[in-house]
Scaffold this motif. Structure first.
Motif, PDB file in Angstrom:
ATOM      1  N   ASP A  73      14.719  -7.152  -3.815  1.00  0.00           N
ATOM      2  CA  ASP A  73      13.765  -8.055  -4.469  1.00  0.00           C
ATOM      3  C   ASP A  73      12.621  -7.254  -5.081  1.00  0.00           C
ATOM      4  OD1 ASP A  73      15.270 -10.252  -3.640  1.00  0.00           O
ATOM      5  OD2 ASP A  73      14.189 -10.408  -1.741  1.00  0.00           O
ATOM      6  N   GLU A  74      12.993  -6.113  -5.713  1.00  0.00           N
ATOM      7  CA  GLU A  74      12.070  -5.236  -6.437  1.00  0.00           C
ATOM      8  C   GLU A  74      11.047  -4.556  -5.527  1.00  0.00           C
ATOM      9  OE1 GLU A  74      10.347  -7.071  -9.845  1.00  0.00           O
ATOM     10  OE2 GLU A  74      12.284  -7.524 -10.772  1.00  0.00           O
ATOM     11  N   GLU A  75      11.313  -4.497  -4.226  1.00  0.00           N
ATOM     12  CA  GLU A  75      10.454  -3.804  -3.285  1.00  0.00           C
ATOM     13  C   GLU A  75      11.255  -2.689  -2.601  1.00  0.00           C
ATOM     14  OE1 GLU A  75       7.260  -4.074  -2.586  1.00  0.00           O
ATOM     15  OE2 GLU A  75       6.895  -5.717  -4.016  1.00  0.00           O
ATOM     16  N   GLU A  76      10.736  -1.471  -2.630  1.00  0.00           N
ATOM     17  CA  GLU A  76      11.419  -0.352  -1.985  1.00  0.00           C
ATOM     18  C   GLU A  76      11.526  -0.583  -0.481  1.00  0.00           C
ATOM     19  OE1 GLU A  76      10.951   4.505  -1.452  1.00  0.00           O
ATOM     20  OE2 GLU A  76       9.614   3.396  -2.795  1.00  0.00           O
ATOM     21  N   PHE A  77      12.685  -0.257   0.090  1.00  0.00           N
ATOM     22  CA  PHE A  77      12.876  -0.389   1.529  1.00  0.00           C
ATOM     23  C   PHE A  77      13.655   0.809   2.060  1.00  0.00           C
ATOM     24  CE2 PHE A  77      16.757  -2.024  -0.200  1.00  0.00           C
ATOM     25  CZ  PHE A  77      17.735  -1.773   0.739  1.00  0.00           C
ATOM     26  N   HIS A  98      13.792  19.065 -11.646  1.00  0.00           N
ATOM     27  CA  HIS A  98      14.158  18.538 -10.323  1.00  0.00           C
ATOM     28  C   HIS A  98      13.043  17.706  -9.706  1.00  0.00           C
ATOM     29  CE1 HIS A  98      11.574  21.698  -9.164  1.00  0.00           C
ATOM     30  NE2 HIS A  98      12.434  22.571  -8.681  1.00  0.00           N
ATOM     31  N   ARG A  99      11.979  17.450 -10.446  1.00  0.00           N
ATOM     32  CA  ARG A  99      10.919  16.566  -9.950  1.00  0.00           C
ATOM     33  C   ARG A  99      11.361  15.119 -10.200  1.00  0.00           C
ATOM     34  NH1 ARG A  99       7.997  20.147 -13.005  1.00  0.00           N
ATOM     35  NH2 ARG A  99       7.441  18.522 -14.493  1.00  0.00           N
ATOM     36  N   ALA A 100      12.091  14.590  -9.278  1.00  0.00           N
ATOM     37  CA  ALA A 100      12.665  13.249  -9.427  1.00  0.00           C
ATOM     38  C   ALA A 100      12.725  12.583  -8.059  1.00  0.00           C
ATOM     39  CB  ALA A 100      14.060  13.326 -10.048  1.00  0.00           C
ATOM     40  N   ARG A 101      12.818  11.270  -8.088  1.00  0.00           N
ATOM     41  CA  ARG A 101      13.011  10.526  -6.836  1.00  0.00           C
ATOM     42  C   ARG A 101      13.940   9.346  -7.104  1.00  0.00           C
ATOM     43  NH1 ARG A 101       9.025   6.087  -5.823  1.00  0.00           N
ATOM     44  NH2 ARG A 101       9.327   6.552  -3.622  1.00  0.00           N
ATOM     45  N   MET A 102      14.643   8.927  -6.073  1.00  0.00           N
ATOM     46  CA  MET A 102      15.578   7.817  -6.190  1.00  0.00           C
ATOM     47  C   MET A 102      15.533   7.015  -4.897  1.00  0.00           C
ATOM     48  SD  MET A 102      19.409   7.927  -7.784  1.00  0.00           S
ATOM     49  CE  MET A 102      20.133   8.967  -6.533  1.00  0.00           C
ATOM     50  N   PHE A 103      15.614   5.683  -5.015  1.00  0.00           N
ATOM     51  CA  PHE A 103      15.495   4.841  -3.837  1.00  0.00           C
ATOM     52  C   PHE A 103      16.174   3.497  -4.096  1.00  0.00           C
ATOM     53  CE2 PHE A 103      11.750   4.539  -6.522  1.00  0.00           C
ATOM     54  CZ  PHE A 103      11.600   3.177  -6.736  1.00  0.00           C
ATOM     55  N   TRP A 104      16.431   2.766  -3.027  1.00  0.00           N
ATOM     56  CA  TRP A 104      16.984   1.419  -3.113  1.00  0.00           C
ATOM     57  C   TRP A 104      15.851   0.401  -2.996  1.00  0.00           C
ATOM     58  CZ3 TRP A 104      21.708  -0.232  -4.463  1.00  0.00           C
ATOM     59  CH2 TRP A 104      22.764   0.685  -4.431  1.00  0.00           C
ATOM     60  N   LYS A 128       0.819  -1.204   0.000  1.00  0.00           N
ATOM     61  CA  LYS A 128       0.000   0.000   0.000  1.00  0.00           C
ATOM     62  C   LYS A 128       0.858   1.261   0.000  1.00  0.00           C
ATOM     63  CE  LYS A 128      -4.035  -2.023   2.290  1.00  0.00           C
ATOM     64  NZ  LYS A 128      -4.935  -1.934   3.467  1.00  0.00           N
ATOM     65  N   MET A 129       1.921   1.227   0.812  1.00  0.00           N
ATOM     66  CA  MET A 129       2.813   2.394   0.870  1.00  0.00           C
ATOM     67  C   MET A 129       3.477   2.638  -0.469  1.00  0.00           C
ATOM     68  SD  MET A 129       2.607   3.844   3.766  1.00  0.00           S
ATOM     69  CE  MET A 129       4.075   4.865   3.696  1.00  0.00           C
ATOM     70  N   LYS A 130       3.852   1.549  -1.144  1.00  0.00           N
ATOM     71  CA  LYS A 130       4.497   1.678  -2.448  1.00  0.00           C
ATOM     72  C   LYS A 130       3.540   2.298  -3.453  1.00  0.00           C
ATOM     73  CE  LYS A 130       6.749  -1.026  -6.082  1.00  0.00           C
ATOM     74  NZ  LYS A 130       7.128  -2.390  -6.512  1.00  0.00           N
ATOM     75  N   LEU A 131       2.256   1.840  -3.424  1.00  0.00           N
ATOM     76  CA  LEU A 131       1.254   2.363  -4.342  1.00  0.00           C
ATOM     77  C   LEU A 131       0.985   3.832  -4.054  1.00  0.00           C
ATOM     78  CD1 LEU A 131      -0.857   1.946  -6.552  1.00  0.00           C
ATOM     79  CD2 LEU A 131      -2.454   1.171  -4.785  1.00  0.00           C
ATOM     80  N   LEU A 132       0.910   4.192  -2.757  1.00  0.00           N
ATOM     81  CA  LEU A 132       0.666   5.584  -2.382  1.00  0.00           C
ATOM     82  C   LEU A 132       1.786   6.487  -2.867  1.00  0.00           C
ATOM     83  CD1 LEU A 132      -0.985   7.693  -0.854  1.00  0.00           C
ATOM     84  CD2 LEU A 132       0.261   7.062   1.233  1.00  0.00           C
ATOM     85  N   TYR A 181      19.645  -6.517  -4.656  1.00  0.00           N
ATOM     86  CA  TYR A 181      19.472  -5.083  -4.435  1.00  0.00           C
ATOM     87  C   TYR A 181      19.719  -4.297  -5.721  1.00  0.00           C
ATOM     88  CZ  TYR A 181      19.672  -6.211   0.559  1.00  0.00           C
ATOM     89  OH  TYR A 181      19.433  -6.728   1.804  1.00  0.00           O
ATOM     90  N   ASP A 182      18.951  -3.229  -5.898  1.00  0.00           N
ATOM     91  CA  ASP A 182      19.229  -2.306  -6.992  1.00  0.00           C
ATOM     92  C   ASP A 182      18.754  -0.900  -6.614  1.00  0.00           C
ATOM     93  OD1 ASP A 182      16.409  -2.248  -7.494  1.00  0.00           O
ATOM     94  OD2 ASP A 182      16.608  -3.996  -8.793  1.00  0.00           O
ATOM     95  N   CYS A 183      19.290   0.085  -7.327  1.00  0.00           N
ATOM     96  CA  CYS A 183      18.956   1.493  -7.126  1.00  0.00           C
ATOM     97  C   CYS A 183      18.071   1.934  -8.276  1.00  0.00           C
ATOM     98  CB  CYS A 183      20.240   2.325  -7.071  1.00  0.00           C
ATOM     99  SG  CYS A 183      19.974   4.119  -7.078  1.00  0.00           S
ATOM    100  N   VAL A 184      16.996   2.639  -7.956  1.00  0.00           N
ATOM    101  CA  VAL A 184      16.030   3.073  -8.969  1.00  0.00           C
ATOM    102  C   VAL A 184      15.954   4.592  -8.997  1.00  0.00           C
ATOM    103  CG1 VAL A 184      13.641   2.952  -9.762  1.00  0.00           C
ATOM    104  CG2 VAL A 184      14.680   0.971  -8.632  1.00  0.00           C
ATOM    105  N   TYR A 185      16.089   5.144 -10.200  1.00  0.00           N
ATOM    106  CA  TYR A 185      15.928   6.587 -10.407  1.00  0.00           C
ATOM    107  C   TYR A 185      14.692   6.811 -11.274  1.00  0.00           C
ATOM    108  CZ  TYR A 185      16.468  11.253 -12.310  1.00  0.00           C
ATOM    109  OH  TYR A 185      16.233  12.549 -12.683  1.00  0.00           O
ATOM    110  N   GLN A 186      13.820   7.751 -10.837  1.00  0.00           N
ATOM    111  CA  GLN A 186      12.615   8.078 -11.587  1.00  0.00           C
ATOM    112  C   GLN A 186      12.553   9.583 -11.820  1.00  0.00           C
ATOM    113  OE1 GLN A 186       9.534   6.558  -9.006  1.00  0.00           O
ATOM    114  NE2 GLN A 186       9.603   4.511  -9.905  1.00  0.00           N
TER     115      GLN A 186
END
Length: 354
Positions: free
Chosen positions: A233-237, A224-230, A1-5, A273-278
Motif C-alpha cells: 500500500d505504497e509503504e515500505e515494509f 552502485h549507489r542504489a536501493r531496492m525494497f518492497w 518518520k523512518m521512511k522520511l529518514l 504489493y510492489d517492488c521499488v528500485y531507486q
C-alpha cells in the motif's frame, strides 16, 4: 518518520560526489585448486586491475585503464611488482600467525582491504588500511593517531610491533593522504565518462516455484549507489523481506535483489504489493507490481521460464560463470565456520584460458 529518514539519508548520499580506490588482497593456505594470492583494484566498486599467484603479473580490466597503462607503462610495472612482493609478505605473515596462535588445522585466510576515498566537491580525503584473518577483523590503521588498532587479543603482539615501525607508519600516512588520492584522481580523469555515467537496470520478478519466495532482481545499473525494497500500500515494509547485497557484473555494471516471502500473503492481496528500485541521481523510480503474470519461474506454469540456479549477471553464461573470481570476503558464520561471502568479479584471464 523512518521512511522520511531513509529518504533523507539516500538523498544525502546521492548528492555527494565521491570516488573510491580500494585494493582487496587475499592470501590462502590449505585451499587446494585455489591461488595462494589474489588481488583486485577497484574504482567505485568496479574492478580495474587484477593479479594472482598463477599469472604473477597485473592486468588492467577496463578499456580506459588499459589506455592509462599504455600511456604510462611504469604504472603497470609498479602493480606487478607489488603483486609479487605482497604475495611473499602475506605468505610469511600467515606462517607467523599459524605458529603464534598454535594453529594446526586449515585453511588459513589473510586479507587486506586498503585504499582511499576522495570527494571532488569538498576535497575531503579518507584513507584506510585494515586486515582480517580467518574471517574475523584482525588489525586496522588509525591514520589520525598513526597507531594500529587491535580488536582482538591475538593481534596485540602485531600492534605493538607495527606501532614501533615509525618509518613505515609515516610511509603509510603519505601514501593514503597523498599518493593514493593522486592516483585516484588520475583514474577518474581517464575513466570519467565511464565512472560518471548513469544507467538504469532491467528489473524482473523471479521465482523458482509457485511456493517459493519471489525475488525482485535488478541488473545492469550504474553507479552502485542504489536501493531496492518492497512496499505494501505504497509503504515500505520489512517483514518477510530479505535484502541482498549489491554485486558486480562482468561488464562493470551492478546487480541486486530483494526477496519477498509469500507464505503469509493472500492471493487476493497481491495487488497491494510492489517492488521499488531507486538509483542515485535518477529522477524517477522503477516500480514493479507483484503480478503472477510477469513472474518468471522454473516451473513454466506461471509466466516464462528462467534458468535454474542463482542469478549472477545480465550476460554471464555457464562457461563464464565457472570463471568468476576476484576479490573475496571471508567471514565466520554463527557456527564458527569460515565462509566465502559472495563478493566476486569475473577475471578476464581465466575466461580466456577456459
Amino acid at each position: 518518520k523512518m521512511k522520511l529518514l531513509a529518504l533523507l539519508l539516500f538523498c544525502n548520499t546521492a548528492s555527494s560526489v565521491k570516488y573510491s580506490l580500494k585494493y582487496f588482497l587475499t592470501a590462502t593456505s590449505g585451499l587446494p585448486d585455489f591461488p595462494e594470492f589474489v588481488a583486485s583494484a577497484l574504482v567505485n566498486g568496479v574492478q580495474v586491475g587484477y593479479c594472482d599467484s598463477n599469472i604473477r603479473t597485473a592486468e588492467p580490466t577496463q578499456d580506459w585503464m588499459k589506455k592509462l597503462v599504455k600511456d604510462d607503462p611504469q604504472h603497470l610495472d609498479w602493480y606487478s611488482e607489488k603483486c609479487f612482493g605482497n604475495q611473499q609478505v602475506f605468505r610469511a605473515n600467515i606462517d607467523s600467525l599459524k605458529q603464534r596462535l598454535n594453529q594446526t588445522r586449515g585453511p588459513y585466510i589473510l586479507q587486506r582491504m586498503n585504499g582511499c576515498e576522495w570527494d571532488d566537491e569538498t576535497e575531503e580525503i579518507k584513507g584506510f588500511n585494515q586486515y582480517g584473518y580467518n574471517g574475523e577483523d584482525f588489525i586496522a590503521l588509525d591514520l589520525q593517531t598513526l597507531t594500529w588498532i587491535a580488536p582482538k587479543p591475538q593481534a596485540v603482539i602485531t600492534k605493538l610491533k607495527w606501532d614501533a615501525e615509525k618509518a613505515r607508519l609515516e610511509h603509510n600516512k603519505n601514501y593514503y593522504i597523498n599518493r593514493c588520492p593522486d592516483w585516484l584522481k588520475k583514474y577518474v580523469k581517464y575513466g570519467r565518462s565511464f565512472l560518471q555515467r548513469s544507467v538504469l537496470p532491467s528489473v524482473s520478478l523471479l521465482q523458482r516455484s509457485p511456493s517459493s519466495v519471489v525475488s525482485c532482481h535488478a541488473t545492469g545499473f550504474y553507479p552502485h549507489r542504489a536501493r531496492m525494497f518492497w512496499r505494501k500500500d505504497e509503504e515500505e515494509f520489512h517483514d518477510g523481506v530479505d535484502k541482498g547485497q549489491i554485486l558486480p557484473n562482468h561488464d562493470g555494471s551492478f546487480q541486486m535483489s530483494v526477496q519477498l516471502n509469500l507464505s503469509s500473503i493472500k492471493p487476493e492481496d497481491w495487488s497491494r504489493y510492489d517492488c521499488v528500485y531507486q538509483l542515485a541521481g535518477a529522477e524517477t523510480d522503477i516500480i514493479t507490481k507483484l503480478d503472477k503474470k510477469v513472474i518468471q519461474t522454473n516451473s513454466g506454469k506461471t509466466g516464462s521460464e528462467f534458468p535454474v540456479g542463482p542469478v549472477v549477471g545480465a550476460a554471464v553464461g555457464v562457461s563464464l560463470l565457472l570463471a568468476i573470481f576476484g576479490f573475496f570476503i571471508w567471514k565466520r558464520n554463527s557456527h564458527g565456520e569460515v565462509q566465502l561471502i559472495f563478493q566476486l568479479i569475473v577475471c578476464t584471464h581465466i575466461t580466456r584460458e577456459s
